[in-house]
Scaffold this motif. Sequence first.
Motif, short mmCIF file in Angstrom:
data_model
loop_
_atom_site.label_atom_id
_atom_site.label_comp_id
_atom_site.label_asym_id
_atom_site.label_seq_id
_atom_site.Cartn_x
_atom_site.Cartn_y
_atom_site.Cartn_z
N GLU A 148 44.33 52.33 38.63
CA GLU A 148 45.44 51.97 39.50
C GLU A 148 46.55 53.01 39.40
OE1 GLU A 148 47.84 49.65 42.13
OE2 GLU A 148 45.68 49.64 41.70
N CYS A 197 39.08 51.38 44.88
CA CYS A 197 39.84 50.72 45.95
C CYS A 197 39.05 49.58 46.57
CB CYS A 197 40.24 51.73 47.02
SG CYS A 197 41.43 52.96 46.45
N ARG A 200 39.03 46.57 43.77
CA ARG A 200 40.25 46.20 43.05
C ARG A 200 40.63 44.73 43.25
NH1 ARG A 200 45.54 45.45 44.10
NH2 ARG A 200 47.04 46.04 42.47
#
Length: 246
Positions: A148, A197, A200
């Motif tokens: 992140e 991504c 997540r």
Amino acid sequence: MSSVSSVGTTSFSQRLIDFLDRIEYRRLEGYGEREHAFSLRYEAYVREGMIPIGFEKRLTDDYDHADNGHVFGVYMDGEMASTIRVHYATPENPHSPTVDAFPETLLPEIDKGHIVVDPTRFAVHPAVSGRHPELPYITARLGFLASEYYSANLGLASVRVEHQAFYRRLFGMRPLCPPRQYHGLKKQLSLMGIDYCAVRESVIARYPFMNATAAEMDFLFGPTHSTLEKVATAVFSGRVEPANLH
């Protein structure tokens, strides 16, 4: 790695959230703390048959000193219970332990401009590994947070085949190529990865303890006090223009 097959995901996730109250993450930079981590690694890797018994009783290499990596200690009730190392590989600095071990698979990704986060040297203290099944999850969380923080495209795990199920269950990782010898370890490691991504939100929904505040991530991965002091010294001495600092 520990299994949660006998425990509902929701209740186990709450256990992990509660367990975090006993945990302190530290980015290790002082000599004594880092040596403690290197010794813990050694004990865990010898126990798992990954390295031979050595006179120095420590496991370290040049990657521990790379500019694009951090060594972390995970402290439970004030004592180091586990450790992990996290590198981030970019087009500007494409080297990390796993990138260098699987270059034909990973360098093309970096050549596309992608950022790769590479957690390695995962070790839980042998004295507590069996009594606290939460520790592997709490330790692996650091790699997820690094993905992140560094806006990773690809998150990695270099693991033994028998540990693949843990990473598949926790992160949805999949094998990217067959296992191979890895930086002198006695057992082969497989390469697993995820599109960070893409997974997540689902990972955080399933395991809310994986979420973090911006303040926590800045504390873990941002500039250190020593780095800030060097920058301040450079500014006051006229070597750096303050407007260029970010």
